[in-house]
Motif scaffolding. Structure first.
Motif, PDB file in Angstrom:
ATOM      1  N   VAL A  44       0.843  -1.205   0.000  1.00  0.00           N
ATOM      2  CA  VAL A  44       0.000   0.000   0.000  1.00  0.00           C
ATOM      3  C   VAL A  44       0.876   1.253   0.000  1.00  0.00           C
ATOM      4  CG1 VAL A  44      -1.694   1.340   1.318  1.00  0.00           C
ATOM      5  CG2 VAL A  44      -1.941  -1.146   1.118  1.00  0.00           C
ATOM      6  N   ALA A  45       1.925   1.243   0.825  1.00  0.00           N
ATOM      7  CA  ALA A  45       2.825   2.404   0.898  1.00  0.00           C
ATOM      8  C   ALA A  45       3.513   2.648  -0.435  1.00  0.00           C
ATOM      9  CB  ALA A  45       3.869   2.180   1.999  1.00  0.00           C
ATOM     10  N   ALA A  46       3.877   1.574  -1.144  1.00  0.00           N
ATOM     11  CA  ALA A  46       4.488   1.733  -2.462  1.00  0.00           C
ATOM     12  C   ALA A  46       3.477   2.218  -3.479  1.00  0.00           C
ATOM     13  CB  ALA A  46       5.098   0.406  -2.906  1.00  0.00           C
ATOM     14  N   ALA A  47       2.226   1.780  -3.344  1.00  0.00           N
ATOM     15  CA  ALA A  47       1.204   2.065  -4.359  1.00  0.00           C
ATOM     16  C   ALA A  47       0.638   3.472  -4.276  1.00  0.00           C
ATOM     17  CB  ALA A  47       0.069   1.048  -4.234  1.00  0.00           C
ATOM     18  N   VAL A  48       0.466   4.022  -3.081  1.00  0.00           N
ATOM     19  CA  VAL A  48      -0.235   5.307  -2.948  1.00  0.00           C
ATOM     20  C   VAL A  48       0.508   6.422  -3.676  1.00  0.00           C
ATOM     21  CG1 VAL A  48      -1.400   4.754  -0.789  1.00  0.00           C
ATOM     22  CG2 VAL A  48       0.890   5.749  -0.725  1.00  0.00           C
ATOM     23  N   PHE A  49       1.789   6.251  -3.898  1.00  0.00           N
ATOM     24  CA  PHE A  49       2.553   7.234  -4.656  1.00  0.00           C
ATOM     25  C   PHE A  49       1.967   7.434  -6.050  1.00  0.00           C
ATOM     26  CE2 PHE A  49       5.807   8.067  -7.844  1.00  0.00           C
ATOM     27  CZ  PHE A  49       6.533   9.114  -7.311  1.00  0.00           C
ATOM     28  N   SER A  50       1.472   6.353  -6.663  1.00  0.00           N
ATOM     29  CA  SER A  50       1.053   6.392  -8.067  1.00  0.00           C
ATOM     30  C   SER A  50      -0.201   7.220  -8.296  1.00  0.00           C
ATOM     31  CB  SER A  50       0.817   4.964  -8.575  1.00  0.00           C
ATOM     32  OG  SER A  50       1.989   4.196  -8.494  1.00  0.00           O
ATOM     33  N   ILE A  51      -1.087   7.298  -7.305  1.00  0.00           N
ATOM     34  CA  ILE A  51      -2.372   7.981  -7.525  1.00  0.00           C
ATOM     35  C   ILE A  51      -2.189   9.491  -7.702  1.00  0.00           C
ATOM     36  CG2 ILE A  51      -4.667   8.411  -6.577  1.00  0.00           C
ATOM     37  CD1 ILE A  51      -4.418   5.695  -5.130  1.00  0.00           C
ATOM     38  N   PRO A  52      -1.591  10.213  -6.745  1.00  0.00           N
ATOM     39  CA  PRO A  52      -1.360  11.651  -6.975  1.00  0.00           C
ATOM     40  C   PRO A  52      -0.379  11.891  -8.119  1.00  0.00           C
ATOM     41  CG  PRO A  52      -0.231  10.926  -4.985  1.00  0.00           C
ATOM     42  CD  PRO A  52      -1.114   9.797  -5.407  1.00  0.00           C
ATOM     43  N   TYR A  53       0.560  10.981  -8.317  1.00  0.00           N
ATOM     44  CA  TYR A  53       1.528  11.099  -9.408  1.00  0.00           C
ATOM     45  C   TYR A  53       0.799  11.129 -10.753  1.00  0.00           C
ATOM     46  CZ  TYR A  53       5.892  10.158 -11.977  1.00  0.00           C
ATOM     47  OH  TYR A  53       6.973  10.237 -12.818  1.00  0.00           O
ATOM     48  N   GLY A  95       2.176   7.728   8.914  1.00  0.00           N
ATOM     49  CA  GLY A  95       3.070   8.785   8.480  1.00  0.00           C
ATOM     50  C   GLY A  95       3.736   8.472   7.157  1.00  0.00           C
ATOM     51  N   LEU A  96       4.092   7.210   6.969  1.00  0.00           N
ATOM     52  CA  LEU A  96       4.707   6.793   5.709  1.00  0.00           C
ATOM     53  C   LEU A  96       3.735   6.967   4.550  1.00  0.00           C
ATOM     54  CD1 LEU A  96       7.156   5.449   4.288  1.00  0.00           C
ATOM     55  CD2 LEU A  96       6.071   3.233   4.774  1.00  0.00           C
ATOM     56  N   ILE A  97       2.479   6.621   4.748  1.00  0.00           N
ATOM     57  CA  ILE A  97       1.456   6.765   3.702  1.00  0.00           C
ATOM     58  C   ILE A  97       1.303   8.233   3.304  1.00  0.00           C
ATOM     59  CG2 ILE A  97      -1.009   6.565   3.203  1.00  0.00           C
ATOM     60  CD1 ILE A  97       0.372   3.915   3.108  1.00  0.00           C
ATOM     61  N   VAL A  98       1.181   9.117   4.292  1.00  0.00           N
ATOM     62  CA  VAL A  98       1.000  10.552   4.017  1.00  0.00           C
ATOM     63  C   VAL A  98       2.209  11.100   3.249  1.00  0.00           C
ATOM     64  CG1 VAL A  98       0.813  12.838   5.069  1.00  0.00           C
ATOM     65  CG2 VAL A  98      -0.524  10.919   5.974  1.00  0.00           C
ATOM     66  N   ALA A  99       3.406  10.725   3.690  1.00  0.00           N
ATOM     67  CA  ALA A  99       4.620  11.210   3.026  1.00  0.00           C
ATOM     68  C   ALA A  99       4.685  10.746   1.579  1.00  0.00           C
ATOM     69  CB  ALA A  99       5.856  10.719   3.793  1.00  0.00           C
ATOM     70  N   ARG A 100       4.310   9.493   1.311  1.00  0.00           N
ATOM     71  CA  ARG A 100       4.343   8.973  -0.057  1.00  0.00           C
ATOM     72  C   ARG A 100       3.312   9.664  -0.949  1.00  0.00           C
ATOM     73  NH1 ARG A 100       8.052   5.963  -2.598  1.00  0.00           N
ATOM     74  NH2 ARG A 100       6.457   4.695  -3.608  1.00  0.00           N
ATOM     75  N   ILE A 101       2.170  10.031  -0.397  1.00  0.00           N
ATOM     76  CA  ILE A 101       1.150  10.747  -1.177  1.00  0.00           C
ATOM     77  C   ILE A 101       1.675  12.114  -1.610  1.00  0.00           C
ATOM     78  CG2 ILE A 101      -1.092  11.912  -1.015  1.00  0.00           C
ATOM     79  CD1 ILE A 101      -2.042   9.552   0.718  1.00  0.00           C
ATOM     80  N   PHE A 102       2.248  12.861  -0.665  1.00  0.00           N
ATOM     81  CA  PHE A 102       2.781  14.183  -1.004  1.00  0.00           C
ATOM     82  C   PHE A 102       3.980  14.077  -1.939  1.00  0.00           C
ATOM     83  CE2 PHE A 102       0.266  15.571   2.648  1.00  0.00           C
ATOM     84  CZ  PHE A 102      -0.227  16.784   2.181  1.00  0.00           C
ATOM     85  N   LEU A 103       4.780  13.019  -1.791  1.00  0.00           N
ATOM     86  CA  LEU A 103       5.903  12.810  -2.697  1.00  0.00           C
ATOM     87  C   LEU A 103       5.407  12.575  -4.123  1.00  0.00           C
ATOM     88  CD1 LEU A 103       9.045  12.493  -2.690  1.00  0.00           C
ATOM     89  CD2 LEU A 103       8.664  10.018  -2.546  1.00  0.00           C
ATOM     90  N   GLY A 104       4.307  11.844  -4.256  1.00  0.00           N
ATOM     91  CA  GLY A 104       3.725  11.604  -5.574  1.00  0.00           C
ATOM     92  C   GLY A 104       3.267  12.884  -6.246  1.00  0.00           C
ATOM     93  N   PHE A 105       2.599  13.755  -5.503  1.00  0.00           N
ATOM     94  CA  PHE A 105       2.172  15.047  -6.055  1.00  0.00           C
ATOM     95  C   PHE A 105       3.368  15.872  -6.530  1.00  0.00           C
ATOM     96  CE2 PHE A 105      -2.018  14.753  -3.766  1.00  0.00           C
ATOM     97  CZ  PHE A 105      -2.809  14.972  -4.879  1.00  0.00           C
TER      98      PHE A 105
END
Length: 446
Positions: A44-53, A95-105
């Motif tokens: 999940v942590a690896a995947a959430v990056f792709s959505i905002p990206y 925290g890891l999930i939130v950070a990966r989401i913002f990193l994707g954006f």
């Protein structure tokens, strides 16, 4: 131009790919244990990056068209560098999930932005090698990331941080430093590049004008609509998604796959290096050959078939040596397909804004494949579901590539017939400037 542009944009993409994929190195270095990433939590942590990206790529390329590349690209880079640096403070799964989401954006604009940016400097038939050199930074990042992670792990305990936290911190700081430098070093377009003489500038502008058949370079929402409603854009999305699912799976799970083949965690970090080095070499070689022959589709099909051989080896063999060889073969095959496909997409879209939107749509929606690649590798050490799924995606890319080669050839024949029967020649090219690649004078690359 090559000397001034390619090393720098390659460095930018190296840092981008390093920052998005170092979660794989961090997992092996102890992050999974410290954050209790049990079950599918890492996936999940690896995947959430792709959505905002995926969501932010088209708006970013529109912004790149509206603003100067030398301001937009360093700005988004500075933002994701700060986010990556602060990820060293993550102490929970949430925290890891939130950070990966913002990193994707924040990272969303770089890959399509650089691909679009280079199309303002080089003619279509010279793009594959340049994008291959630029994209090869991703494979270098994979290799460099393994070496760097192996070294940084030794800092475990310094400053009260674990080794995997230092991976995030130091790699993020490197991005911040380079982003700051990029504000002063990056050039915008040939028209304003100070390193070109007037004669060189005129030559580049005339070359690009001839290559584009005088198609529109203005900003108008109708060009956005042209890209959104073109069926070829969506077929290319399917091709690119199949290729990116494979490329991402290697980047995200190579350390894990090698680790579960029977090698120690530290050795797994180092053994990923030859995989990415071989992928880097093949990427540049295929890009050069594709430009030399001015064809794209056959190289995508050929390299995808090589990648399939690698995954068949991974699927059918149990020994560590055979599995490792399968990883190398897969990397040699799949990494060259991505830049060749990008050159194919950019070269077959007429008009600068439509091209920018199409590239962003293909890369953005194609990156949703990252969601798939993040969830299919769960049944180690054999990973039958993961390897089997990748084989299916590669098969889809091959089938759609065959269709697009047929369709581009059909369209070219129709355009030749239209010009012959209508008496249309280059002297009338300005009359078709707003039609983009629908212009009867535009020819698709196969």
């Amino acid at each position: 131009m090559d000397f001034r542009l390619l090393p720098f944009v390659s460095l930018l993409y190296l840092l981008s790919f390093l920052d998005r994929s170092n979660i794989g190195n961090a997992r092996v270095a102890g992050m999974a244990r410290d954050l209790n990433l049990v079950g599918l939590k890492y996936n999940v942590a690896a995947a959430v990056f792709s959505i905002p990206y995926a969501l932010a790529e088209v708006p970013s390329n529109i912004a790149l068209k509206l603003f100067r590349p030398s301001r937009w690209i360093p700005s988004i880079m500075l933002v994701w560098g700060i986010i990556m640096t602060l990820m060293c403070l993550v102490n929970s799964y949430a925290g890891l999930i939130v950070a990966r989401i913002f990193l994707g954006f924040a990272e969303a604009g770089l890959f399509p932005g650089i691909a679009f940016y280079l199309s303002h400097w080089y003619p279509r038939r010279k793009m594959a090698m340049r994008i291959a050199i630029f994209f090869s930074a991703a494979t270098v990042a994979g290799a460099f990331g393994g070496i760097l992670a192996f070294a940084i792990e030794k800092m475990d305990g310094i400053g009260g941080l674990h080794g995997w936290q230092w991976i995030f911190c130091l790699e993020g700081l490197a991005t911040v430093i380079v982003a700051t430098f990029a504000y002063f070093y990056m050039y915008d377009y040939p028209e304003t590049a100070t390193f070109l003489t007037e004669t060189e500038r005129r030559h580049v502008i005339d070359m690009l004008k001839e290559d584009s058949r005088s198609l529109s370079t203005g900003f108008d929402k109708k060009y956005i609509w042209q890209a959104v409603t073109d069926y070829k854009t969506y077929t290319q999305i399917g091709i690119h998604m199949g290729l990116l699912v494979t490329a991402y799976s290697i980047s995200l799970f190579a350390p894990t796959i090698v680790n579960q083949l029977g090698f120690s965690a530290a050795r797994a970090q180092l053994l990923t290096v030859p995989i990415f080095v071989c992928g880097c070499i093949s990427t540049v070689i295929v890009g050069i050959l594709s430009d030399k022959l001015n064809i794209r589709g056959p190289f995508i099909i050929g390299c995808a078939l090589v990648a399939m051989v690698g995954y068949i080896v991974l699927y059918t063999h149990t020994t560590p040596a055979a599995g490792y060889a399968g990883c190398v073969i897969a990397a040699i095959g799949v990494f060259p397909t991505v830049p060749v496909d990008l050159a194919w997409i950019g070269g077959n879209v007429g008009g600068t804004l439509k091209r920018g939107i199409a590239i962003a749509m293909v890369i953005g929606m194609g990156n949703l494949g990252g969601l798939c690649s993040a969830f299919v590798y769960f049944d180690g050490p054999r990973f039958h579901h993961g390897h089997g799924t990748i084989l299916g995606w590669l098969g889809l890319s091959i089938v759609l590539t065959c269709f697009m080669m047929y369709d581009y050839n059909r369209c070219n024949k129709n355009k030749v017939h239209q010009c012959a029967t209508g008496g249309i020649d280059k002297s009338q090219e300005d009359a078709f400037a707003e039609l983009g690649d629908d212009s009867p004078l535009f020819r698709y690359i196969l």
